[in-house]
Design a protein around this motif. Structure first.
Motif, short mmCIF file in Angstrom:
data_model
loop_
_atom_site.label_atom_id
_atom_site.label_comp_id
_atom_site.label_asym_id
_atom_site.label_seq_id
_atom_site.Cartn_x
_atom_site.Cartn_y
_atom_site.Cartn_z
N LYS A 137 0.82 -1.19 0.00
CA LYS A 137 0.00 0.00 0.00
C LYS A 137 0.87 1.26 0.00
O LYS A 137 2.08 1.20 0.24
N LYS A 138 0.20 2.37 -0.26
CA LYS A 138 0.91 3.65 -0.30
C LYS A 138 1.54 3.93 1.07
O LYS A 138 0.95 3.63 2.11
N ASP A 139 2.71 4.51 1.07
CA ASP A 139 3.47 4.86 2.27
C ASP A 139 4.07 3.64 2.97
O ASP A 139 4.67 3.79 4.04
N GLU A 140 3.89 2.41 2.41
CA GLU A 140 4.55 1.22 2.98
C GLU A 140 5.82 0.96 2.20
O GLU A 140 5.91 1.27 1.00
N PRO A 141 6.83 0.40 2.83
CA PRO A 141 8.10 0.12 2.13
C PRO A 141 7.89 -0.94 1.04
O PRO A 141 7.13 -1.90 1.23
N SER A 178 2.33 -0.77 -10.69
CA SER A 178 1.14 -0.25 -10.00
C SER A 178 -0.04 -1.19 -10.23
O SER A 178 -0.30 -1.61 -11.36
N GLY A 182 -2.46 -0.34 -4.55
CA GLY A 182 -1.08 -0.01 -4.26
C GLY A 182 -0.15 -0.41 -5.38
O GLY A 182 -0.40 -0.08 -6.55
#
Length: 231
Positions: A137-141, A178, A182
């Motif tokens: 997901k967004k903002d996850e490494p 993409s 995510g």
């Protein structure tokens, strides 16, 4: 059946009496009677007149005889001899072609089968495989799922969904794609040529089928020879 019996049979079939057939041939009735009783044998000229009067061809006339009788007796007539020699040559050519075609089918069938067995028709292609363990997901490494599973929370472990893709060429050691929810981090696994077995399997099947047809052709050739000889 003798020659005389055949003449009488054809005369009766055409609803002719002896005087009528003799008149059509331009001969005496007594001579026709001798022919029908096998007490006389026609000359080439007389045989031609007989065929003309009966409105028959040589082939139609001799169909009522056994082949042995034709060879031993009727071949004395030039028309019959030429006709049977022509049939013999025609049959010989036909059977020769039959044997050649059957032999070629066997050879071709074996070649196709061996092509499939030895994978001569190699339908291989180069493939590079990449694997992703799940959606990040967004903002996850990006390397979230590459960590030690024992250190990952249960909610993240529940999202593990391995996926493998293959490309026609290498796109680095990894790439990011993409997706819904995510993105996926794909890591290079392996690469190399893969061989398609379906084409080789079909070659074996088709080769065996053609080869079997060729063998059957050679096996039934003697029967075909006899049938054409009788005909």
């Amino acid at each position: 059946m003798t020659l005389g019996q055949r003449i009488k049979q054809l005369r009766v079939d055409k609803e002719l009496n002896q005087p009528e057939l003799a008149g059509a041939m331009g001969i005496e009735q007594s001579y026709l009677s001798k022919l029908e009783n096998d007490k006389a044998f026609p000359s080439d000229e007389m045989f031609e007149k007989l065929l003309t009067a009966l409105k028959m061809t040589v082939d139609d006339f001799i169909k009522g005889f056994d082949r042995t009788y034709i060879i031993n007796h009727l071949s004395k007539l030039s028309f019959v001899k030429q006709h049977t020699e022509g049939l013999t040559q025609s049959n010989a050519k036909y059977l020769f072609k039959w044997i050649i075609v059957s032999s070629l089918m066997i050879a071709f069938g074996i070649t196709l089968y061996m092509a499939g067995e030895k994978s001569w028709a190699d339908a291989s292609e180069f493939r590079v495989y990449y694997k992703s363990m799940g959606v990040v997901k967004k903002d996850e490494p990006l390397l979230l799922f590459e960590q030690d599973p024992e250190r990952l929370p249960n909610d993240i472990l529940a999202r593990v969904s391995p996926e493998t893709v293959h490309l026609s060429q290498k796109n680095g050691d990894f790439f990011v794609k993409s997706v819904d929810g995510g993105s996926r981090y794909y890591e290079y696994i392996r690469g190399g040529y893969t061989r398609s077995k379906s084409l080789n399997n079909w070659l074996r099947i088709i080769g065996m089928f053609i080869g079997v047809l060729g063998v059957v052709g050679l096996l039934i050739e003697p029967k075909i020879r006899r049938l054409r000889s009788i005909g």
